[in-house]
Design an enzyme around this catalytic site. Structure first.
Site, PDB file in Angstrom:
ATOM      1  CB  VAL A 132     -10.031  14.279 -17.787  1.00  0.00           C
ATOM      2  CG1 VAL A 132      -9.665  13.000 -18.515  1.00  0.00           C
ATOM      3  CG2 VAL A 132      -9.230  14.392 -16.493  1.00  0.00           C
ATOM      4  NE  ARG A 184      -9.573   4.508 -11.684  1.00  0.00           N
ATOM      5  CZ  ARG A 184      -9.359   5.653 -11.049  1.00  0.00           C
ATOM      6  NH1 ARG A 184      -9.039   5.650  -9.766  1.00  0.00           N
ATOM      7  NH2 ARG A 184      -9.450   6.790 -11.684  1.00  0.00           N
ATOM      8  CB  CYS A 188      -3.548  10.798 -12.030  1.00  0.00           C
ATOM      9  SG  CYS A 188      -4.460  11.431 -10.620  1.00  0.00           S
ATOM     10  CD  GLN A 219      -1.829  12.372  -5.311  1.00  0.00           C
ATOM     11  OE1 GLN A 219      -1.588  11.410  -4.606  1.00  0.00           O
ATOM     12  NE2 GLN A 219      -3.005  12.563  -5.872  1.00  0.00           N
ATOM     13  N   GLY A 240      -5.634  17.525 -10.064  1.00  0.00           N
ATOM     14  CA  GLY A 240      -6.132  16.170  -9.848  1.00  0.00           C
ATOM     15  C   GLY A 240      -7.463  16.126  -9.123  1.00  0.00           C
ATOM     16  CG  HIS A 274      -0.249  13.915  -9.540  1.00  0.00           C
ATOM     17  ND1 HIS A 274      -0.783  15.147  -9.284  1.00  0.00           N
ATOM     18  CD2 HIS A 274      -1.303  13.040  -9.553  1.00  0.00           C
ATOM     19  CE1 HIS A 274      -2.101  15.044  -9.146  1.00  0.00           C
ATOM     20  NE2 HIS A 274      -2.442  13.781  -9.314  1.00  0.00           N
TER      21      HIS A 274
END
Ligand SMILES: NC(=O)c1ccc[n+]([C@@H]2O[C@H](COP(=O)([O-])OP(=O)(O)OC[C@H]3O[C@@H](n4cnc5c(N)ncnc54)[C@H](OP(=O)(O)O)[C@@H]3O)[C@@H](O)[C@H]2O)c1
Length: 347
Positions: free
Chosen positions: A17, A99, A128, A155, A159, A243
């Site tokens: 990422v 989060r 994601c 997925q 990931g 995904h």
């Protein structure tokens, strides 16, 4: 990079990422006066494409930034995001660490951009699989309301991180050459030529994985409906990147597949690919490398008069992580929420 602009830190810059965030900042012309790459002590001194030298995190090295983009796992974000924020930088964090914190906005650029203004130094980027789904759900929610979601994800291994990509490739190679595979390291079972109903991990006594709980809780937070009914099964499949999700959407008011197709075609960040007779529908191999969320197989659920079935696919490393983080940085800039304070003077 111009001499005027923001000092930007990218933490986790050597990862999947982080690498993408670095290239997106450049490609999209983010107004940065300087970009500094941080990673673990293992990578300090390594030269990245573009000539950036990786630095280590320390109280001294984190001073003077306006913005910090994190993708270095929850433990690093837990320790270092508040430290960056305490210096006056705004942190956009890709990990799950912050989060669900009440003081931390969880933002998707096309869905709830106004939530950015309420930040206290840390802004979270969603998981994601949540990210791509809410981009597609937003226009349907506005038109017809949403009562219940039933989600099955398919997925990709990217990931989980770079080690999982290597594991899928190594296992596939071994099996195709009729060799025994190494004992699985990343997942509980062989991932090559398999499907694991075990994306994420099970906490003791918990019958949902943390990935499934993230999908449920983050969707509720972003869509602003804490009681939204959601059922989720997250499955890891031997796909390298991208995904896919089968989503059953039960709306509050009637919504035809034709109207849903029209709304989705007009929605920002969404591309509709929906001509099944011509074998046209979203595929992970095509979505990989794109910043769009692709939606197809839009059809009436024969089992419920107010439900539609959708197939939603996106690049989990791009819109599912790096692209949204950079889009949030752009929104902060456009909305005057980011200040260039200049580099600290050296004593
Ligand atoms: N992959 C996805 O689809 C996805 C989607 C959404 C969010 N995320 C989140 O983004 C984060 C990174 O994911 P990824 O797939 O990019 O993982 P990755 O390829 O494994 O990269 C991890 C990065 O974190 C750095 N790092 C590890 N420990 C560190 C430490 N103690 N201090 C500083 N840096 C450290 C690594 O540096 P070294 O190279 O030096 O080890 C590397 O740059 C995770 O929090 C993940 O949950 C990932």
């Amino acid at each position: 990079m111009s001499s005027e602009g923001y000092r930007v830190a990218v933490v986790g810059a050597t990862g999947q990422v982080g690498t993408l965030m670095l290239s997106l900042l450049r490609e999209r012309g983010f107004p940065a006066s300087e970009i500094v790459a941080f990673a673990s002590e293992r990578s300090v001194g390594r030269e990245l494409p573009g000539g950036l030298l990786v630095r280590g995190l320390s109280e001294e090295s984190i001073q003077g930034f306006d913005l910090a983009l994190f993708s270095a796992g929850g433990a690093t974000s837990g320790e270092w995001a508040p430290r960056f924020a305490a210096t006056g930088a705004i942190v956009i964090d890709n990990s799950s660490r912050w989060r669900m914190n009440e003081d931390v906005p969880l933002v998707v650029s096309e869905v709830n951009p106004d939530a950015l203004a309420a930040h206290h130094g840390i802004i979270a980027n969603p998981n994601c699989s949540t990210m791509q789904m809410v981009v597609a759900l937003k226009p349907l929610l506005e038109e017809a309301g949403i009562e219940r979601l039933v989600i099955s994800t398919y997925q990709a291994v990217s990931g989980t991180g770079r080690a999982a990509v290597d594991e899928l490739l190594d296992q596939s190679h071994a099996l195709l050459h009729e060799r025994a595979i190494e004992p699985p390291g990343t997942y509980a079972h062989q991932i090559a030529f398999n499907a694991l109903p075990h994306a994420g991990s099970f906490a003791p006594g918990e019958d949902h994985t943390d990935e499934e709980l993230k999908l449920i809780n983050e969707t509720r937070k972003i869509l602003g409906d804490p009681s939204l009914r959601i059922s989720a099964t997250c499955v890891r499949v031997p796909v390298l990147n991208g995904h896919s999700e089968a989503v059953n959407v039960q709306t509050r008011r009637d919504l035809s597949p034709e109207r849903a197709r029209e709304l989705l075609a007009a929605a920002p960040g969404v591309t509709v690919l929906d001509d099944p007779a011509a074998a046209l529908y979203p595929l992970a191999i095509h979505a990989s490398g794109s910043d769009e969320v692709f939606v197809g197989r839009i059809r009436r659920d024969p089992g419920h008069e107010r439900a539609l079935d959708l197939w939603i696919v996106a690049d989990n490393l791009r819109k599912g992580a790096a692209t949204n983080a950079v889009q949030l940085a752009e929104l902060l800039h456009e909305r005057g929420l980011l200040q260039a304070r200049g580099a600290p003077s050296v004593a």
